[in-house]
Design an enzyme around this catalytic site. Structure first.
Site, mmCIF file in Angstrom:
data_model
loop_
_atom_site.group_PDB
_atom_site.id
_atom_site.type_symbol
_atom_site.label_atom_id
_atom_site.label_comp_id
_atom_site.label_asym_id
_atom_site.label_seq_id
_atom_site.Cartn_x
_atom_site.Cartn_y
_atom_site.Cartn_z
ATOM 1 C CG ASP A 148 -1.716 1.158 1.410
ATOM 2 O OD1 ASP A 148 -2.868 1.357 0.631
ATOM 3 O OD2 ASP A 148 -1.170 2.080 1.994
ATOM 4 C CB CYS A 151 1.086 0.561 4.588
ATOM 5 S SG CYS A 151 1.796 -0.494 5.656
ATOM 6 C CB CYS A 154 4.329 -0.440 2.810
ATOM 7 S SG CYS A 154 3.056 -1.725 2.797
ATOM 8 N NE ARG A 178 -2.860 1.453 4.559
ATOM 9 C CZ ARG A 178 -2.377 2.289 5.469
ATOM 10 N NH1 ARG A 178 -2.569 2.102 6.780
ATOM 11 N NH2 ARG A 178 -2.127 3.535 5.115
#
Length: 268
Positions: A148, A151, A154, A178
């Site tokens: 994502d 995130c 991430c 997300r």
């Protein structure tokens, strides 16, 4: 699926991952339509009491799509794949059993092996043109990472992308916004894909730099639906080419060590 069944088959998210939103209701225009999962082979074994098992599942989630029902490794149980998620249900359809089946003699997690096999086939079907890849010249390993844009974990993983590459690991990104198939996360993923330099755009976006909003034919919907089908419910979700999930966020050196250990295991 209703909330009870979701709780049974999805479980909790990894502490080193960002939670995903509920399944969305629509997709942005221009997205590539997801391919349907392969049909069940006619030769697959028939589970005892399949009609009762289907009735039991319908009582929990009337609208759930059942991928297959077959005998479980334990007598008296059936194994059911429901919208890509695995669960066990008694052959009379009265009880759902939550958890993994582990063989005591070998200590093998039979449930995870079943899931990994399905993921492996799914990853084989992914076209290289569907992914954004960061790789060293001669990678030792390749991992599939559902990501994502916003995130935190991430972003942490991507900030170390050069370190993963130095460990001999190629990172093959697929999108898993997300917010689902609507919202800012989805739009950012599409904008990255539609940029002339996708690798640069992905890095910019993960660094908080705005990427010019664009729309084009893209695989974001297909990526997201694939992730849902194989059990992704948080990002990042990291899988080997053999379908084994190794994270959540995993630091570069630890990921290499994990991949080495998996490679050293005898193939079954």
């Amino acid at each position: 699926m209703n909330k009870l069944l979701i709780a049974i088959v999805l479980g909790s998210a990894s502490l080193s991952a960002c939670s995903a939103a509920p399944v969305p209701s629509k997709a942005t225009s221009g997205a590539v339509e997801p391919t349907k999962p392969a049909a069940k082979k006619a030769s697959a074994p028939v589970a005892p009491g399949e009609a009762a098992v289907r009735k039991g599942i319908a009582q929990l989630a009337p609208k759930a799509r059942i991928d297959y029902i077959r005998p479980a490794p334990i007598a008296g149980l059936s194994e059911a794949s429901i919208e890509g998620q695995l669960l066990y249900i008694t052959n009379d359809g009265k009880y759902v059993v939550s958890g993994n089946i582990i063989e005591t003699a070998t200590q093998k997690d039979l449930t995870e092996m079943t899931k990994a096999s399905a993921r492996r086939e799914a990853f084989k079907a992914i076209s290289p043109a569907q992914t954004i890849v960061f790789a060293p010249a001669n990678p030792k390993y390749t991992v599939n990472v559902f990501t994502d844009i916003d995130c935190g974990y991430c972003r942490k993983l991507h900030s170390q992308i050069a370190d993963y590459n130095r460990q001999g690991i190629a990172v093959r990104y697929l999108f898993f916004p997300r917010t689902g198939l609507v919202g800012e996360s989805f739009d950012k993923a599409v904008a990255v894909w539609c940029s002339p330099d996708r690798r640069r755009a992905l890095t910019d976006a993960k660094n908080g730099i705005s990427v010019t909003a664009k729309n084009c034919t893209n695989p974001v919907t297909m990526d997201y639906n694939l992730g849902r089908r194989i059990g992704v419910d948080a990002t990042p979700a990291v899988f080997t080419q053999d379908g084994v999930q190794i994270g959540g966020y995993v630091p570069p050196q630890q990921m290499r060590q994990t991949l080495d250990k998996l490679a050293a295991q005898p193939q079954s």
